[in-house]
Design an enzyme around this catalytic site. Structure first.
Site, PDB file in Angstrom:
ATOM      1  N   GLY A   1      59.464  61.790  -0.818  1.00 11.32           N
ATOM      2  CA  GLY A   1      60.157  63.040  -0.516  1.00 11.32           C
ATOM      3  C   GLY A   1      61.252  62.862   0.519  1.00 11.32           C
ATOM      4  O   GLY A   1      62.202  63.653   0.553  1.00 11.32           O
TER       5      GLY A   1
ATOM      6  N   GLU B   1      55.859  56.686  -5.051  1.00 12.59           N
ATOM      7  CA  GLU B   1      54.795  57.604  -5.481  1.00 12.59           C
ATOM      8  C   GLU B   1      53.818  56.967  -6.457  1.00 12.59           C
ATOM      9  O   GLU B   1      52.630  57.312  -6.495  1.00 12.59           O
ATOM     10  CB  GLU B   1      55.407  58.859  -6.128  1.00 12.59           C
ATOM     11  CG  GLU B   1      56.048  59.833  -5.161  1.00 12.59           C
ATOM     12  CD  GLU B   1      57.505  59.522  -4.863  1.00 12.59           C
ATOM     13  OE1 GLU B   1      57.963  58.386  -5.140  1.00 12.59           O
ATOM     14  OE2 GLU B   1      58.199  60.409  -4.331  1.00 12.59           O
TER      15      GLU B   1
ATOM     16  N   GLU C   1      64.107  61.753  -1.496  1.00 13.08           N
ATOM     17  CA  GLU C   1      64.541  62.902  -2.318  1.00 13.08           C
ATOM     18  C   GLU C   1      65.286  63.933  -1.475  1.00 13.08           C
ATOM     19  O   GLU C   1      66.279  64.512  -1.917  1.00 13.08           O
ATOM     20  CB  GLU C   1      63.321  63.532  -2.993  1.00 13.08           C
ATOM     21  CG  GLU C   1      62.752  62.641  -4.094  1.00 13.08           C
ATOM     22  CD  GLU C   1      61.419  63.132  -4.636  1.00 13.08           C
ATOM     23  OE1 GLU C   1      60.520  63.427  -3.806  1.00 13.08           O
ATOM     24  OE2 GLU C   1      61.277  63.235  -5.865  1.00 13.08           O
TER      25      GLU C   1
ATOM     26  N   ALA D   1      56.539  63.022   1.668  1.00 12.01           N
ATOM     27  CA  ALA D   1      55.696  64.192   1.888  1.00 12.01           C
ATOM     28  C   ALA D   1      54.387  63.713   2.507  1.00 12.01           C
ATOM     29  O   ALA D   1      54.016  62.544   2.379  1.00 12.01           O
ATOM     30  CB  ALA D   1      55.438  64.904   0.570  1.00 12.01           C
TER      31      ALA D   1
HETATM   32  N1  DAK Z   1      52.136  60.988   4.897  1.00 10.51           N
HETATM   33  C1  DAK Z   1      51.283  61.093   5.944  1.00 10.51           C
HETATM   34  N2  DAK Z   1      51.243  60.198   6.959  1.00 10.51           N
HETATM   35  C2  DAK Z   1      52.096  59.172   6.910  1.00 10.51           C
HETATM   36  C3  DAK Z   1      53.010  58.999   5.847  1.00 10.51           C
HETATM   37  C4  DAK Z   1      53.016  59.983   4.807  1.00 10.51           C
HETATM   38  N3  DAK Z   1      53.877  59.941   3.776  1.00 10.51           N
HETATM   39  N4  DAK Z   1      53.716  57.862   6.084  1.00 10.51           N
HETATM   40  C5  DAK Z   1      53.268  57.361   7.237  1.00 10.51           C
HETATM   41  N5  DAK Z   1      52.288  58.152   7.749  1.00 10.51           N
HETATM   42  C6  DAK Z   1      51.536  57.946   8.993  1.00 10.51           C
HETATM   43  C7  DAK Z   1      50.479  56.870   8.827  1.00 10.51           C
HETATM   44  O1  DAK Z   1      49.316  57.411   8.231  1.00 10.51           O
HETATM   45  C8  DAK Z   1      50.270  56.465  10.262  1.00 10.51           C
HETATM   46  O2  DAK Z   1      49.474  57.437  10.902  1.00 10.51           O
HETATM   47  P1  DAK Z   1      48.174  57.019  11.762  1.00 10.51           P
HETATM   48  O3  DAK Z   1      47.330  56.225  10.864  1.00 10.51           O
HETATM   49  O4  DAK Z   1      48.744  56.207  12.913  1.00 10.51           O
HETATM   50  O5  DAK Z   1      47.581  58.315  12.190  1.00 10.51           O
HETATM   51  C9  DAK Z   1      51.663  56.563  10.859  1.00 10.51           C
HETATM   52  O6  DAK Z   1      52.393  57.448  10.000  1.00 10.51           O
HETATM   53  C10 DAK Z   1      52.390  55.229  10.906  1.00 10.51           C
HETATM   54  O7  DAK Z   1      52.351  54.690   9.601  1.00 10.51           O
HETATM   55  P2  DAK Z   1      51.924  53.177   9.314  1.00 10.51           P
HETATM   56  O8  DAK Z   1      50.901  52.717  10.305  1.00 10.51           O
HETATM   57  O9  DAK Z   1      51.567  53.093   7.877  1.00 10.51           O
HETATM   58  O10 DAK Z   1      53.287  52.417   9.630  1.00 10.51           O
HETATM   59  P3  DAK Z   1      53.809  51.065   8.987  1.00 10.51           P
HETATM   60  O11 DAK Z   1      55.000  50.692   9.798  1.00 10.51           O
HETATM   61  O12 DAK Z   1      52.700  50.059   8.869  1.00 10.51           O
HETATM   62  O13 DAK Z   1      54.252  51.432   7.494  1.00 10.51           O
HETATM   63  C11 DAK Z   1      55.344  52.804   5.820  1.00 10.51           C
HETATM   64  C12 DAK Z   1      55.335  52.311   7.294  1.00 10.51           C
HETATM   65  C13 DAK Z   1      56.424  53.899   5.714  1.00 10.51           C
HETATM   66  C14 DAK Z   1      55.702  51.664   4.873  1.00 10.51           C
HETATM   67  C15 DAK Z   1      53.935  53.358   5.453  1.00 10.51           C
HETATM   68  O14 DAK Z   1      53.573  54.310   6.454  1.00 10.51           O
HETATM   69  C16 DAK Z   1      53.910  54.033   4.120  1.00 10.51           C
HETATM   70  O15 DAK Z   1      53.838  53.387   3.069  1.00 10.51           O
HETATM   71  N6  DAK Z   1      53.871  55.391   4.117  1.00 10.51           N
HETATM   72  C17 DAK Z   1      53.720  56.178   2.897  1.00 10.51           C
HETATM   73  C18 DAK Z   1      54.997  56.185   2.072  1.00 10.51           C
HETATM   74  C19 DAK Z   1      54.845  56.952   0.789  1.00 10.51           C
HETATM   75  O16 DAK Z   1      54.007  56.638  -0.078  1.00 10.51           O
HETATM   76  N7  DAK Z   1      55.621  58.012   0.619  1.00 10.51           N
HETATM   77  C20 DAK Z   1      55.634  58.844  -0.582  1.00 10.51           C
HETATM   78  C21 DAK Z   1      54.628  59.995  -0.428  1.00 10.51           C
HETATM   79  S1  DAK Z   1      54.565  61.042  -1.874  1.00 10.51           S
HETATM   80  C22 DAK Z   1      57.511  67.966  -3.976  1.00 10.51           C
HETATM   81  C23 DAK Z   1      58.119  67.616  -2.806  1.00 10.51           C
HETATM   82  C24 DAK Z   1      57.958  66.353  -2.285  1.00 10.51           C
HETATM   83  C25 DAK Z   1      57.137  65.437  -2.911  1.00 10.51           C
HETATM   84  C26 DAK Z   1      56.543  65.796  -4.091  1.00 10.51           C
HETATM   85  C27 DAK Z   1      56.713  67.059  -4.615  1.00 10.51           C
HETATM   86  N8  DAK Z   1      57.716  69.261  -4.523  1.00 10.51           N
HETATM   87  C28 DAK Z   1      58.678  70.152  -3.921  1.00 10.51           C
HETATM   88  C29 DAK Z   1      57.021  69.678  -5.698  1.00 10.51           C
HETATM   89  C30 DAK Z   1      57.000  64.122  -2.283  1.00 10.51           C
HETATM   90  C31 DAK Z   1      55.977  63.267  -2.465  1.00 10.51           C
HETATM   91  C32 DAK Z   1      55.903  62.072  -1.621  1.00 10.51           C
HETATM   92  O17 DAK Z   1      56.717  61.833  -0.776  1.00 10.51           O
END
Ligand code: DAK
Length: 258
Positions: free
Chosen positions: A109, A132, A112, A66
Site C-alpha cells: 500500500g 502482497e 500504491e 498497509a
Molecule cells: N504492517 C504492520 N507492521 C509492519 C509492517 C506492516 N506492513 N511493516 C513493518 N512493520 C513493523 C514490524 O512488524 C516491526 O514491528 P515490531 O515487530 O518491532 O513491533 C517494525 O515495523 C519494523 O519492521 P522489521 O523489524 O520487519 O524491519 P526490517 O528492517 O527487518 O524489515 C521490511 C523491513 C519493510 C522489509 C519488513 O518490515 C516487511 O517486509 N514489512 C512488510 C511489507 C509488506 O508485506 N507490505 C505489504 C502489506 S499488504 C487496500 C489498501 C491497501 C492495501 C490493500 C487494500 N484497499 C483500499 C482495499 C495494501 C496492502 C498491503 O500493503
C-alpha cells in the site's frame, strides 16, 4: 484538527506537507493513519494558501504497506464494507497536485499510495515493491493497474509475482519516478518542485492535472475531447488574459487564480 500519526508542515510558500509519522511500524498504514492522511490532504486541497501538496514519510520508510497486524483479523466482508481500507479513493479526488517524496521502503500500500500521487521524487535509498503475494493476497489499492501502466507488464509481473524490489535507479529508468536525489536532499528538492508548481496559475494547474489523469482512463479520442473542454475553460479565466498580456508586455504575470 489535531493528528496523532501524521505531521503537517508548510516549508515554503504555497506548499503543504503531510508527513506520515509512525516510526515504530515503518509507517505502516492502519485505518487511523490513512484517515488522517486523507483528512489532511482534503484540508490542504480546500486551503487557498496552498498550491501543491507533498506526501512523505521518513528517510527510512515512506510506508511499508498497509498494517498487516490490522489486516490479519479482517475477513472479506469486513474488508469490503469497512471504511479503513476502502476509502483510499479519497486521494484521487484531491484537485491540487500531490508529490510523493519517497525514501526507504515503499511497499504494498505504500507503493500504491505513492503511485496514486501525481509525481514521485525519490531518494537514492527508495525501494518500491508489491510483496502482497508473500501474504497470500494481491495488491488491492491499484498496484496491478498503476504499476503495470508505469513500468510495463514484464517488470510489473516480476515485482508482484516474485517480490522483486525496484531500486530508485530502476524505478527512474522504468518511468515510475520523476527524479532521484541523495537522501540528504530529496525532500528539499521535492519542496522546490512543489514551490514551482504552487507559483503557477491554480486553475490551469488544476485543469492540467485533471486532463492528464484522464489519459489513463479514456480512449485517445475521448481524452482529446476532454482536454479540449478543459482548454476552452482555461480561456474563460482572468489568468489567461493576464498570462498572455504579461507575455506581450514583457513583464512577469500576476496570477489571480480566477
Ligand atoms: N504492517 C504492520 N507492521 C509492519 C509492517 C506492516 N506492513 N511493516 C513493518 N512493520 C513493523 C514490524 O512488524 C516491526 O514491528 P515490531 O515487530 O518491532 O513491533 C517494525 O515495523 C519494523 O519492521 P522489521 O523489524 O520487519 O524491519 P526490517 O528492517 O527487518 O524489515 C521490511 C523491513 C519493510 C522489509 C519488513 O518490515 C516487511 O517486509 N514489512 C512488510 C511489507 C509488506 O508485506 N507490505 C505489504 C502489506 S499488504 C487496500 C489498501 C491497501 C492495501 C490493500 C487494500 N484497499 C483500499 C482495499 C495494501 C496492502 C498491503 O500493503
Amino acid at each position: 484538527m489535531t493528528y496523532e500519526m501524521i505531521l503537517i508542515e508548510t516549508p515554503a510558500p504555497g506548499v503543504g506537507v503531510v508527513r506520515v509519522n509512525r516510526p515504530d511500524a515503518l509507517n505502516a498504514l492502519n485505518g487511523q493513519v490513512t484517515r488522517e492522511i486523507f483528512d489532511a490532504l482534503d484540508t490542504f486541497d480546500r486551503d487557498d494558501a496552498i498550491g501543491c501538496i507533498i506526501l512523505t514519510g521518513s528517510d527510512k520508510a515512506f510506508a511499508a504497506g498497509a498494517d498487516i497486524k490490522q489486516m490479519a483479523n479482517t475477513d472479506a466482508v469486513t474488508m469490503m464494507m469497512g471504511k479503513d481500507f476502502t476509502d483510499w479513493t479519497r486521494l484521487r479526488r484531491v484537485t491540487k497536485p500531490i508529490i510523493a517524496a519517497v525514501s526507504g521502503w515503499a511497499l504494498g500500500g505504500g507503493c500504491e499510495m505513492a503511485m496514486m500521487c501525481d509525481m514521485i521524487v525519490a531518494s537514492e535509498t527508495a525501494k518500491f515493491g508489491q510483496p502482497e503475494v508473500n501474504l497470500g493476497i494481491i495488491p488491492g489499492a491499484g498496484g496491478t493497474q498503476r504499476l503495470t501502466r508505469a513500468v510495463g507488464k514484464a517488470v510489473a509481473m516480476e515485482v508482484m509475482l516474485a517480490d522483486r524490489r525496484l531500486t530508485a535507479a530502476e524505478a527512474l529508468g522504468a518511468g515510475l519516478v520523476n527524479r532521484v536525489y541523495p537522501v540528504e536532499t530529496y525532500f528539499a528538492e521535492a519542496v522546490k518542485l512543489a514551490e514551482k508548481i504552487a507559483s503557477q496559475p491554480r486553475i490551469a494547474v488544476r485543469l492540467i492535472k485533471d486532463a492528464v489523469n484522464k489519459a489513463h482512463e479514456l480512449s485517445l479520442t475521448e481524452g482529446l475531447d476532454y482536454e479540449k473542454r478543459n482548454f476552452y475553460l482555461a480561456f474563460g479565466t482572468e489568468d489567461k488574459t493576464e498570462g498572455m498580456n504579461a507575455f506581450i508586455e514583457k513583464r512577469p504575470p500576476q496570477w489571480k487564480n480566477r
